[in-house]
Design an enzyme around this catalytic site. Structure first.
Site, PDB file in Angstrom:
ATOM      1  N   HIS A 358       6.634  -2.057  13.866  1.00 32.97           N
ATOM      2  CA  HIS A 358       5.342  -1.862  13.276  1.00 32.97           C
ATOM      3  C   HIS A 358       4.809  -2.357  12.061  1.00 32.97           C
ATOM      4  O   HIS A 358       3.633  -2.429  11.368  1.00 32.97           O
ATOM      5  CB  HIS A 358       4.648  -0.465  13.565  1.00 32.97           C
ATOM      6  CG  HIS A 358       4.797   0.166  14.998  1.00 32.97           C
ATOM      7  ND1 HIS A 358       3.747  -0.092  15.819  1.00 32.97           N
ATOM      8  CD2 HIS A 358       5.926   0.785  15.750  1.00 32.97           C
ATOM      9  CE1 HIS A 358       4.062   0.769  16.848  1.00 32.97           C
ATOM     10  NE2 HIS A 358       5.277   1.057  16.848  1.00 32.97           N
ATOM     11  N   LYS A 537      -9.319   3.876   7.296  1.00 37.52           N
ATOM     12  CA  LYS A 537      -8.017   3.545   7.528  1.00 37.52           C
ATOM     13  C   LYS A 537      -7.150   4.439   6.350  1.00 37.52           C
ATOM     14  O   LYS A 537      -7.740   4.589   5.405  1.00 37.52           O
ATOM     15  CB  LYS A 537      -7.671   2.317   7.684  1.00 37.52           C
ATOM     16  CG  LYS A 537      -8.224   1.379   6.754  1.00 37.52           C
ATOM     17  CD  LYS A 537      -8.079  -0.038   6.802  1.00 37.52           C
ATOM     18  CE  LYS A 537      -8.872  -0.728   7.799  1.00 37.52           C
ATOM     19  NZ  LYS A 537      -8.234  -1.389   9.038  1.00 37.52           N
ATOM     20  N   ARG A 538      -5.593   4.468   6.420  1.00 34.96           N
ATOM     21  CA  ARG A 538      -4.929   4.826   5.435  1.00 34.96           C
ATOM     22  C   ARG A 538      -5.519   3.993   4.094  1.00 34.96           C
ATOM     23  O   ARG A 538      -5.655   2.795   4.197  1.00 34.96           O
ATOM     24  CB  ARG A 538      -3.486   4.681   5.623  1.00 34.96           C
ATOM     25  CG  ARG A 538      -3.007   5.858   6.351  1.00 34.96           C
ATOM     26  CD  ARG A 538      -3.224   7.113   5.853  1.00 34.96           C
ATOM     27  NE  ARG A 538      -2.155   7.435   4.732  1.00 34.96           N
ATOM     28  CZ  ARG A 538      -1.150   7.984   4.727  1.00 34.96           C
ATOM     29  NH1 ARG A 538      -0.909   8.962   6.054  1.00 34.96           N
ATOM     30  NH2 ARG A 538      -0.266   8.215   3.836  1.00 34.96           N
ATOM     31  N   LYS A 543      -4.663  -3.129   2.481  1.00 32.59           N
ATOM     32  CA  LYS A 543      -5.663  -2.981   3.500  1.00 32.59           C
ATOM     33  C   LYS A 543      -6.971  -3.377   2.492  1.00 32.59           C
ATOM     34  O   LYS A 543      -7.902  -3.480   3.018  1.00 32.59           O
ATOM     35  CB  LYS A 543      -5.878  -1.665   4.054  1.00 32.59           C
ATOM     36  CG  LYS A 543      -4.590  -1.320   4.783  1.00 32.59           C
ATOM     37  CD  LYS A 543      -4.793   0.044   5.345  1.00 32.59           C
ATOM     38  CE  LYS A 543      -3.555   0.684   6.295  1.00 32.59           C
ATOM     39  NZ  LYS A 543      -3.548   0.105   7.457  1.00 32.59           N
ATOM     40  N   THR A 645      -5.552  -0.974  14.911  1.00 35.95           N
ATOM     41  CA  THR A 645      -6.215  -0.410  16.469  1.00 35.95           C
ATOM     42  C   THR A 645      -7.560   0.094  16.316  1.00 35.95           C
ATOM     43  O   THR A 645      -8.302  -0.100  17.083  1.00 35.95           O
ATOM     44  CB  THR A 645      -5.432   0.745  17.045  1.00 35.95           C
ATOM     45  OG1 THR A 645      -5.122   1.416  16.019  1.00 35.95           O
ATOM     46  CG2 THR A 645      -3.833   0.076  17.664  1.00 35.95           C
ATOM     47  N   LYS A 649     -11.249  -0.417  18.476  1.00 31.24           N
ATOM     48  CA  LYS A 649     -12.234   0.569  18.649  1.00 31.24           C
ATOM     49  C   LYS A 649     -13.603   0.350  18.277  1.00 31.24           C
ATOM     50  O   LYS A 649     -14.630   0.474  19.109  1.00 31.24           O
ATOM     51  CB  LYS A 649     -11.649   1.955  18.023  1.00 31.24           C
ATOM     52  CG  LYS A 649     -10.331   2.441  18.553  1.00 31.24           C
ATOM     53  CD  LYS A 649      -9.717   3.650  17.542  1.00 31.24           C
ATOM     54  CE  LYS A 649      -8.366   3.810  17.945  1.00 31.24           C
ATOM     55  NZ  LYS A 649      -7.453   4.403  16.952  1.00 31.24           N
TER      56      LYS A 649
HETATM   57  C1  26V Z   1       6.942   4.482   7.673  1.00 31.01           C
HETATM   58  C2  26V Z   1       7.420   5.474   6.994  1.00 31.01           C
HETATM   59  C3  26V Z   1       8.053   5.391   6.029  1.00 31.01           C
HETATM   60  C4  26V Z   1       8.860   6.370   4.990  1.00 31.01           C
HETATM   61  C5  26V Z   1       8.319   7.780   5.399  1.00 31.01           C
HETATM   62  C6  26V Z   1       7.412   8.061   6.597  1.00 31.01           C
HETATM   63  C7  26V Z   1       6.776   6.924   7.223  1.00 31.01           C
HETATM   64  C8  26V Z   1       5.865   6.940   8.503  1.00 31.01           C
HETATM   65  C9  26V Z   1       5.486   6.016   9.143  1.00 31.01           C
HETATM   66  C10 26V Z   1       5.966   4.650   8.663  1.00 31.01           C
HETATM   67  C11 26V Z   1       5.322   3.631   9.577  1.00 31.01           C
HETATM   68  C12 26V Z   1       4.207   2.762   8.924  1.00 31.01           C
HETATM   69  C13 26V Z   1       3.951   1.706   9.988  1.00 31.01           C
HETATM   70  C14 26V Z   1       2.798   1.645  10.686  1.00 31.01           C
HETATM   71  O1  26V Z   1       2.185   2.653  10.802  1.00 31.01           O
HETATM   72  N1  26V Z   1       2.402   0.795  11.123  1.00 31.01           N
HETATM   73  C15 26V Z   1       1.090   0.278  11.791  1.00 31.01           C
HETATM   74  O2  26V Z   1       1.340   0.433  12.967  1.00 31.01           O
HETATM   75  C16 26V Z   1      -0.059   0.071  14.127  1.00 31.01           C
HETATM   76  C17 26V Z   1       0.285   0.319  15.226  1.00 31.01           C
HETATM   77  O3  26V Z   1       1.334  -0.568  15.930  1.00 31.01           O
HETATM   78  C18 26V Z   1      -0.666  -0.860  13.668  1.00 31.01           C
HETATM   79  O4  26V Z   1      -1.786  -1.126  14.401  1.00 31.01           O
HETATM   80  C19 26V Z   1      -0.778  -1.273  12.131  1.00 31.01           C
HETATM   81  O5  26V Z   1      -1.207  -2.539  11.707  1.00 31.01           O
HETATM   82  C20 26V Z   1       0.692  -0.817  11.389  1.00 31.01           C
HETATM   83  O6  26V Z   1       0.355  -0.725   9.953  1.00 31.01           O
END
Ligand code: 26V
Length: 800
Positions: A358, A537-538, A543, A645, A649
């Protein structure tokens, strides 16, 4: 009335308003123990939830029975995050009981929306990855695929955000303080999960252990035809209480085992990108992965027996690398515990597992120190070494490794242990092949596939935008809800003045509702005739919320310089959380709030430009904002947003996108038509080239006086007179390294925004473009995405 033999296809078709009223009163009395005269909104909401849950349970049992009877392949979605939001309205909509429930509540003298909005928003996720998992569960149920979601039952979800003097303050989230109406505790489904100790003789003697206890939530699909299970694990102590300590008078010590164990499922990590490498995080990952695999194998052995048939009957999907330990854990279960030869165990595991990537951001690719890893999971470290050796023996000329001195690389491990690896948009998948997984892709050219993300139309159109949903149904019937590509049948209506004016009226009414809510909750008055320009968004530098606020500053300056020119009034609405330790992102929030304070108070520009940062962005707030938006800001540095995503929407709900060629924006633009999308900025390739130019930011500033003036205002304390240097570091960054190329993309962003202004002034033209976005967004249903996974990754079939 509540026959448990009811067929899955006929569930809930005969429930009436009277039945609903009776069921609510029944639960109010016998489940909540309240009479109607003394019931609080909470009591009513719980009573309604239990009444709805009863309707779901029949279909849920029927689905379980059918899955067993069919002996069908099961899909298991392993995810650290499920950002499910509220479930009551979703359940009512999918069971088609919303009108009955509202009538019943009204007849009982209640405000239905007050009751429905009493539910806390379950924020068991950070952002896109967690929300995608929630949409996937709903689509799996709507399609009738036997599936389970597996995750962690965090006691505290993502922090609550508030602002103090414009600064983000994090408060604990407490969704479980009230009883969670949708879950069922399963005391019979408990597993002992070990940590530490020694690995010896192809075995493992853990030094400590906790219990993983299952809690099940049914996830009902469209029309209640099928329901799957979200099983969340809570950590509990093996022995609740240390009686010896207690008897010695050591009361704190007596409670320690319980506190230690519960820590594992206490709180969701609030970082969504930064590598943390914390022991507790690794424990959480192993805890839920090991419990889920134990549960999967138990069910498999009960149904099918022979573990060598595992890949025929089971598909396990890893949502990012967070459950990557599933590879070695499955090998350990098959080899150490069941005597299957190591190489065969490895092949079986690989044929069962799929891995979704992701993000390509290097800081988000998980790596663990082998010291920590070996201390917590000594046997797994040995198994990983053997997997690495086996892979290197098969490809002796390759330099790919899973282990590097001192580290375990979870991305490489996931890739090697999965038979399919997928990206989440066409561009992202291509970049995976050409960058982070370049070598692995060369060794395994058929392994990487693309599955572009999608969103569930039940929550993100039918439920959250009832006005638009009714208009669509009026024109083409309601089959679109289960088959979103039918929206294309509206294409002929886009030329019809009656349809367009109804479409515009739905948007206007949604905007009026949002404006009223913002005024009531936050005391800011907005004119619904203004363009609602939304970025939610975050917070992250890639971003580029700071690009948006810089454009707002430049626009403010331009309006002040020519107040009587023909400006298009707009309000810029922001919402989003920053990771607590991500100081730059938090400073961007504060900057936006500071700019809002100055701009909103300016009598010269007040009717033409407003800026609002709404606190505590969550699923519920997104459901409110998206149907009321005109413009969707999708302005990430090209190559950095894996998919997005929210972008889907917005398009579905008739907001036009201003965006870069990043993530799924590329595919959205292809589908809605380039004339219905405001494109700007560098491509991913141009970004890479631009970074190589010395002083690229300074050069961009030198040729754009608007950008220079906007940065100067940030630098000289125009928005923070009491502390003029507050944002010096932001200006310094954007004038110097500017890794995310905010300055270099500014000029083209400004140009595209002025095209937006001109387009908005032509109200009919705008409505036509917006309607085309809706009509052409059917492909972005998560039903389509799930069908892609079924065909390309899982080899699974629906059972209905
Ligand atoms: C990474 C980490 C790393 C350290 C601790 C906690 C934590 C929690 C989540 C993540 C993953 C981040 C990746 C993410 O959210 N990617 C997003 O995924 C979406 C669904 O595929 C996508 O639409 C977004 O573009 C993408 O940023």
């Amino acid at each position: 009335m509540y026959s448990s033999k009811v067929d899955a296809m006929t569930v809930s078709t005969t429930f009436t308003t009277q039945d609903m009223r009776a069921a609510i009163l029944h639960h109010l009395t016998y489940t909540m123990g309240k009479d109607a005269d003394h019931a609080t909104t909470y009591d009513w909401r719980m009573a309604l939830s239990f009444a709805v849950r009863d309707r779901i349970v029949d279909g849920w049992f029927a689905s379980t029975r059918k899955s067993y009877e069919a002996g069908a392949k099961r899909v298991y979605y392993l995810s650290m995050e499920f950002l499910i939001g509220r479930l009551l309205q979703d359940g009512l909509v999918n069971l088609r009981l919303l009108d009955d429930a509202c009538e019943a509540l009204t007849a009982l003298g209640l405000d239905p929306w007050q009751v429905i909005s009493n539910e806390p928003d379950a924020a068991l996720g950070n952002g896109g990855l967690g929300r995608l998992a929630a949409c996937f569960l709903e689509s799996l149920s709507s399609l009738g695929v036997p599936a389970h979601g597996y995750g962690i039952r965090y006691e505290h979800g993502l922090f609550r955000q508030s602002f103090v003097d414009g600064r983000q303050v994090e408060l604990p989230e407490t969704w479980l303080q009230q009883h969670h109406a949708w879950e069922f505790e399963r005391p019979e489904a408990r597993y002992r999960i070990g940590f530490g100790g020694d690995a010896r003789d192809a075995g493992w003697d853990p030094a400590e252990a906790v219990i993983a206890a299952a809690y099940d939530t049914p996830i009902v699909g469209w029309q209640g035809r099928w329901a799957n299970t979200l099983r969340l694990w809570a950590a509990k102590p093996v022995e609740a209480f240390d009686l010896d300590s207690f008897n010695r008078g050591d009361f704190v010590g007596a409670a320690t085992p319980e506190a230690m164990a519960r820590t594992i499922s206490r709180v969701l990590y609030p970082d969504d990108t930064t590598e943390i490498g914390k022991e507790l995080r690794l424990k959480q990952e192993y805890f839920f992965t090991a419990a889920s695999l134990a549960d999967i194998l138990r069910r498999f052995e009960m149904e099918h027996g022979d573990l060598r048939k595992l890949p025929e009957k089971v598909a396990i999907q890893l949502n990012d690398t967070h459950p990557a330990i599933a590879g070695p854990e499955l090998v350990r279960l098959l080899h150490d515990d069941n005597g299957i030869p190591f190489d065969e165990a490895m092949d079986l595991a690989r044929s069962t597992l799929g891995y979704t990537n992701h993000t390509l951001l290097p800081e988000a690719l998980e790596r663990w120190s082998d010291h920590l890893f070996g201390r917590l999971l000594p046997r797994h470290l040995e198994i990983i070494d053997r997997i690495d050796q086996a892979h290197r023996a098969t490809y002796p000329s390759s330099s790919v490794t899973i282990r590097e001195p001192g580290v375990v690389k979870m991305g490489e491990l996931s890739f090697v242990m999965a038979h399919r690896v997928n990206g989440v948009s066409a561009l992202h998948t291509e970049l995976m092949k050409s960058t982070v997984f370049k070598e692995l892709n060369a060794l395994h050219p058929d392994r990487i596939v693309n599955e572009t993300n999608g969103v569930t139309p039940r929550r993100w159109l039918l439920s959250s935008n009832p006005r638009l949903a009714s208009l669509i149904t009026e024109r083409i019937g309601e089959d679109w809800v289960g088959d979103l590509e039918q929206l294309s049948r509206l294409e002929e209506h886009v030329g019809d003045a009656g349809f367009l004016s109804a479409y515009a009226e739905a948007k206007r009414a949604n905007k009026a509702d949002l404006a009223a809510w913002i005024e009531a909750e936050h005391g800011i008055a907005l004119d619904p005739a203004m363009m609602f320009d939304v970025q939610i968004k975050r917070l992250h530098e890639y971003k580029r919320q700071h690009l948006n606020i810089l454009e707002a500053i430049a626009l403010w300056q331009a309006i002040r310089a020519a107040p009587d020119a023909d400006w298009t009034p707009r309000v810029k609405i922001f919402a989003g959380k920053a990771a607590p330790g991500y100081h730059f992102a938090k400073d961007i929030i504060r900057l936006i709030n500071d700019v809002a304070e100055v701009v909103n108070a300016d009598p010269v520009t007040r009717d033409k430009l407003k800026i609002v940062f709404l606190p505590n962005y969550n699923v519920t707030l997104a459901e409110r904002l998206i149907p009321a938006s005109d413009l969707s800001e999708q302005i990430s540095t090209a190559g950095k947003e894996a998919s997005g995503t929210g972008n889907m929407k917005f398009a579905l709900n008739g907001a036009l996108t201003i965006g870069t060629l990043d993530g799924a924006n590329v595919e959205i633009r292809e589908r809605v038509g380039e004339e219905n999308f405001f494109l700007f900025g560098m491509t991913a390739d141009e970004v890479v080239a631009r970074r190589k130019i010395k002083d690229h930011a300074a050069k961009a500033i030198a040729v754009d006086p608007r950008l220079a003036a906007a940065l100067a205002a940030v630098r000289d304390g125009t928005f923070c007179a009491e502390e003029p240097d507050r944002y010096a570091h932001i200006v310094q960054n954007l004038s110097g390294p500017d890794y995310f190329l905010v300055s270099s993309d500014f000029t083209d962003y400004w140009r595209a925004q002025r095209e937006v202004d001109a387009a908005y002034r032509d109200a009919d033209g705008w409505t036509r473009m917006a309607a085309r976005n809706t009509v052409r967004s059917g492909w972005f249903s998560s039903d389509r995405t799930i069908r892609g996974y079924m065909a390309d990754v899982w080899g699974a079939e629906p059972v209905i």
